[in-house]
Write a protein that holds these residues in place. Structure first.
Motif: not given
Ligand code: DC
Length: 238
Positions: A18-19, A156-157, A216-218, A224-225
Motif C-alpha cells: 500500500g506504499k 507490511t501486509a 486488516d486495515l482500510s 489516520d495512523t
C-alpha cells in the motif's frame, strides 16, 4: 549535537503493502512531493534490458567499472503526476514502468551495487535541490537513503493480501492479461525473498521506523495512523 533532519517522510515496505496509494494520498492532502523510488529502478531495468540480452546473467558478469560509466553518464530527470522517468531523453511513463514483467526486472537490477549507488545519488539530488517536503516510498529509504528522515513508516501486509490487492489493481487497469492471483502470489513471494535477502540495502525496517501491518486495515485507518505520527513530528497540523 542534534543531527539535522531531512524533509522526508520515508515509507518503506514490500511489494503491494500500500506504499504507493498511501504516499500518493499524503502528497495530495499535504502538498508533499512524492518520489516513487521503485519507478527509478523500473526505468533503469528497462534501460539496461535494452543494452543486455539476458539481464540477470549479464549483470553477474558485467565489469563493474563499465556499468558504473554507463550509468553515471545517464541524463536523469524525474517527473511526478504521472510518474515519468526520463533517461537520456527517453521517457518511461506508467504504461512502461508498471508492467508486471518490469517488476521482476526491477527486482533483479536492484540487487546490483552500481545501480543502487546511482539511484541513491539521484534520490538525494531531488531532495537537496528542492524546497519541498518529500514523501519517499521504497525499500531502503529509512535505513540507507535518508536515515535522517523526519518520519519513517514501515508498512507490511500478508503476502496473500498483497497478491489480492495487486490482482484487483491489474484487473482495474486492464493489465491482467493471462495472470492469475496464484501466479501473482508466487511472484510476490519470490520478490520478497530477493529484496530481503540481497547483500546491499535489503528490505528491512529501520530501528526508529513505525511499523504498521495493513492486512486488516482500510486505507482511511492507515492514513489516520500516519497522520498522527506526522502531527507528532510537526510535519502537519492536526
Ligand atoms: O516498489 P516497486 O514494486 O515499484 O519496486 C520494484 C523493485 O525495485 C522491487 O522489487 C525492489 C526494488 N526497489 C528497491 O530495491 N529499492 C527501492 N527503494 C525501491 C524499489
Amino acid at each position: 549535537m542534534k543531527t539535522k533532519k531531512d524533509p522526508v517522510v520515508a515509507i518503506d515496505g514490500p511489494a503491494g503493502c500500500g506504499k504507493s496509494l498511501i504516499s500518493g494520498k499524503l502528497a495530495t492532502d499535504f502538498h508533499f512531493v512524492k518520489i516513487d523510488t521503485g519507478a527509478l529502478f523500473r526505468a533503469v531495468a528497462l534501460f539496461l534490458s535494452e543494452h543486455f540480452n539476458d539481464l540477470e546473467t549479464s549483470l553477474k558478469s558485467v565489469d563493474a567499472f563499465q556499468l558504473q560509466k554507463l550509468l553515471s553518464n545517464l541524463q536523469f530527470h524525474y517527473k511526478t503526476n504521472p510518474v515519468t522517468v526520463s533517461l537520456n531523453g527517453k521517457e518511461y511513463g506508467p504504461e512502461h514502468l508498471r508492467e508486471h514483467r518490469v517488476s521482476e526486472l526491477a527486482s533483479i537490477v536492484s540487487a546490483n551495487p552500481e545501480v543502487r549507488k546511482i539511484i541513491e545519488k539521484w534520490q538525494r539530488n531531488i531532495v537537496e535541490s528542492g524546497k519541498d517536503i518529500y514523501v519517499v516510498e521504497g525499500r531502503d529509504i529509512g535505513t540507507v537513503v535518508f536515515p535522517n528522515a523526519q518520519a519513517k513508516i514501515f508498512l507490511t501486509a500478508s503476502p496473500e493480501v498483497r497478491a489480492q490487492r495487486r490482482f484487483v489493481q491489474l484487473q482495474q487497469n486492464g493489465k491482467l492479461g493471462e495472470l492469475t492471483e496464484k501466479k501473482i502470489l508466487e511472484d510476490i513471494k519470490k520478490r520478497d525473498t530477493r529484496d530481503s535477502s540481497r547483500e546491499i540495502a535489503p528490505l528491512m525496517k529501520a530501528d526508529d521506523a513505525f511499523e504498521l501491518d495493513t492486512s486488516d486495515l482500510s486505507i482511511e485507518e492507515v492514513l489516520d495512523t500516519i497522520k498522527q505520527i506526522l502531527t507528532k513530528q510537526g510535519l502537519i497540523n492536526a
